[in-house]
Design a protein around this motif. Sequence first.
Motif, short mmCIF file in Angstrom:
data_model
loop_
_atom_site.label_atom_id
_atom_site.label_comp_id
_atom_site.label_asym_id
_atom_site.label_seq_id
_atom_site.Cartn_x
_atom_site.Cartn_y
_atom_site.Cartn_z
N ASP A 9 -43.89 -14.05 -12.79
CA ASP A 9 -43.83 -12.70 -13.34
C ASP A 9 -43.03 -11.73 -12.47
OD1 ASP A 9 -45.68 -12.99 -11.35
OD2 ASP A 9 -46.99 -11.40 -12.09
N ILE A 10 -42.48 -12.21 -11.34
CA ILE A 10 -41.72 -11.33 -10.43
C ILE A 10 -40.26 -11.78 -10.41
CG2 ILE A 10 -41.39 -10.65 -8.02
CD1 ILE A 10 -44.41 -10.69 -7.72
N ASN A 11 -39.37 -10.83 -10.63
CA ASN A 11 -37.93 -11.10 -10.57
C ASN A 11 -37.44 -10.82 -9.15
OD1 ASN A 11 -35.23 -11.45 -11.00
ND2 ASN A 11 -34.96 -9.65 -12.32
N GLU B 135 -37.95 -3.36 -6.12
CA GLU B 135 -39.26 -2.71 -6.19
C GLU B 135 -40.38 -3.73 -6.40
OE1 GLU B 135 -39.22 0.28 -9.16
OE2 GLU B 135 -37.67 1.49 -8.16
N GLN B 136 -40.15 -4.72 -7.26
CA GLN B 136 -41.16 -5.74 -7.55
C GLN B 136 -41.46 -6.58 -6.30
OE1 GLN B 136 -40.52 -8.15 -11.04
NE2 GLN B 136 -39.75 -6.41 -12.25
N THR B 137 -40.41 -6.95 -5.58
CA THR B 137 -40.61 -7.79 -4.38
C THR B 137 -41.34 -7.01 -3.30
OG1 THR B 137 -38.39 -7.18 -3.62
CG2 THR B 137 -38.60 -9.25 -4.83
N ARG C 150 -43.47 -4.54 -3.73
CA ARG C 150 -44.85 -4.36 -4.18
C ARG C 150 -45.65 -5.64 -3.94
NH1 ARG C 150 -44.06 -3.58 -9.39
NH2 ARG C 150 -43.13 -1.52 -9.06
N PHE C 151 -45.01 -6.81 -4.22
CA PHE C 151 -45.70 -8.08 -4.02
C PHE C 151 -45.95 -8.35 -2.53
CE2 PHE C 151 -45.72 -12.69 -3.37
CZ PHE C 151 -46.73 -13.07 -4.24
N GLU D 288 -35.15 -7.82 -8.40
CA GLU D 288 -35.66 -6.45 -8.45
C GLU D 288 -36.33 -6.11 -7.12
OE1 GLU D 288 -35.46 -4.11 -10.75
OE2 GLU D 288 -34.30 -5.33 -12.16
N TRP E 154 -41.14 -17.23 -5.56
CA TRP E 154 -41.83 -16.07 -6.11
C TRP E 154 -42.62 -16.47 -7.36
CZ3 TRP E 154 -41.62 -11.60 -3.42
CH2 TRP E 154 -40.59 -11.46 -2.47
#
Length: 610
Positions: free
Chosen positions: A84-86, A91-93, A95-96, A89, A81
Motif C-alpha cells: 500500500d506504500i509507493n 511523504e508516504q515513505t 510516514r511509514f 512518494e 515496502w
Amino acid sequence: MEIVYVYTKKRSDFGRPCNFSDRPAEVTVDIPPDPSAADGFMARNPVDAYVQHTSDMSEHEVNTERVEVETRGVNHTEGGWPKDINPQEMEQTIRFRKKAEKDENYINTITHLGTLMEHCIKQNNAINIYEEYFGEEEMDEVEDEPPSAKTINVIRDPNITKRTATHLSWHPDGCKKLAVAYSSLEFQQNVKDMSFDSYIWDLENSNKPELVLKPSSPLVSLEYNPKDSHILAGGCYNGQIAYWDTRKGGLPVEVSTVEFSHRDPVYGTIWLQSKTGTDCFSASTDGQVLWWDIRKLSEPTETLVLDITRKGLLENALGAISLEFEPTMPTKFMVGTEQGIVITCNRKAKTPPEKIAGTYSGHHGPVYALARNPFYPKFFLTVGDWTARIWSEENKESPIMWTKYHLSYLTDGCWSTVRPAVFFTTRMDGTLDIWDFLFKQNDPSLSLKICDEPLFSLRLQDNGCFVGCGSKLGTVTLLEISSGLCTLQKNEKTLATAMFERETKREKILEARHREMRLKERAKSGGWDEEGKVERPEESHDEVLEQVRKEFFEVIEAELRKRAQEEAKHWRAKDKDYAGDMGEEEEEGESKLPEYEEEEEEGEDATKVS
C-alpha cells in the motif's frame, strides 16, 4: 608382391568372461637355500630404506575446458515496502518510517545491535589491523632484487587479417579492462575484408572481447574518460571523432561531421579537466588541433592551426603525430610533429598566433611519443628516430639528457607513474626498454624481447606495476614489472631533482659558451650587418649530409666487424672441441687457427669495400 597373413578370431571369442575357480595352492618352483652363497654377501653400511605409508598413484594430466565467464548488468529497483506504500512518494515513505521507528521491537533490535557495533568500533580503534610490522625488511629485499618483468597475458587480434594495435587505454578504476584501438596505418595497404572493429578486453576472461566497438572508420586513438569509465572517445583514420557509452552497446553514440573534422588520421585524443567531464581535444597530421564537447559533435568548439610562423596558414602547418596534456597545467599542452619539432601551446592566449608559445627541435623524424614527468611537469620526454630525449622547459635549444642511438627506430615511450627516474621505450625490433637513470645512464636497466614484429604502442597502468605493449600484428602483451621498478626508492625524489637541475644548469652553460664562440667567429669573419646584428651563415647541406653518411657507415662497419669476430670465435671454439674429441696433437690444432684469422681479415676487408 607382399605376403600378408591375417590372424582372425571367432566372434564368439570376443569379450568372453573369465571363468575363475577356487583351487588349492601348488608349488611351481622351489629353490632350496644355499649356505655357500652367504660367503659372497657384502654388508652395506649405512643402509637407507625408504618407506611410503600411502598407496602409489599413477601420474596423469588432463586438459580441461576453460569456463567462459560473461558479465551482465542488473537493474536494481527499490523494494521491501508494503504494497500500500509507493516508494516514489516521499511523504508516504517518511510516514511509514516514523511509524516503524516507534515500534517497540524495532527499538529493542537497534539497541542490541548498537552495543555490538560500539564494541567493534572500540576494537578497531585499539588495534590497527593494517599495521605493517616488517616494512623495513621488505624495502631491503626490494633494493637487492634485480630488475625483471614477467608476461601475464597475451591478447591477439581476433580477425584473420591482422591490424596494428595503434593505441591502448586502461580502465580508470583498475587494471581489469583494457581498450585497444586497431587500424592499419600503412598508406593504401587496407585490404577489402579488413575489419574496422576495435575492442574492450576483460583481462580475467581474454578469450573474447567484452565489447566490440564498431566505428565508421578504423580507430587510430581511443581513450577512457577519467571521470566516467563508461564513456570512451576515439579518433578515426578518416579524421572523424566519435564517442561511445559502453552501457548503450558497441555503436558510437555520436560522430563528428566530416565537413568540420580532421582531414587526416587522428593520432591523439585527450580528455580535458572540466566540470561536465565532456570536453576533449584532438590532433592530426592535417596540422590542426580541435576542441570538442561530446554533447554536440556537429562542429568543434575551438580550432588551432599548428603554423609556427604564426600566420595561421594551414598549408604551412606542421602535422601532429603525438599530443600531451598535464591536468595540473590546464592552459598548456604540447604537440609532437612529423617534422621532429615539439610545439608548446597556451590555450588561453588572446590571439591564435600567441597560442603557439615556443618550439623545441631535436629529432630527425616524427616525434612518436611526448610525455611530461608526473612528478616534475617542467621536464618532459620525447621519443623519435633512434633516441629518447629528456627536455627542460628552460632549455629550448637542446635536451638535458638523451639515450644512445639504437640500431632500430624507437616507436613509443612513457614515464613511470610511481618513480620519477624511470621511463619506458619500445623499439621496431620488438624490444621493450626500461630505463632508470639513477641506476645507469648509458644502457637500459632492463631490455625485454617481447616479440619478433615491431612494437607500436605502449601504456603503463596508473599503479605503475602493469604495462601493455601493442605490436604491428595486433598482439597486446601485458607485463608485470618487478617491485624494484615500481616502488619509490629512498631519497629518489631528491636525487632525481638534483640530477635534473644539474643537467639543466650544465646545458645552459654550454649553450652560453657556444653562443659566445659563434659571436666571436662571426665578428672575425666580418659577418655584421648595418644595424650591428649578427647574420647567421647558411649551413652547407652537403657537408652535413656527408658527415651523417660517414657516421652511418662507420656504425655499419663496426657492427659487421663485431659480428665477424664473434663468428670467428665461434668457429675457433668448435675447432678446439673437435681436436680434443679426435685426440689430435696441439700442433695440428694450432695449424688450423691461422686459416680462420685470415678469413676474419678477409671479412674485415670485405666490409670496408662494401
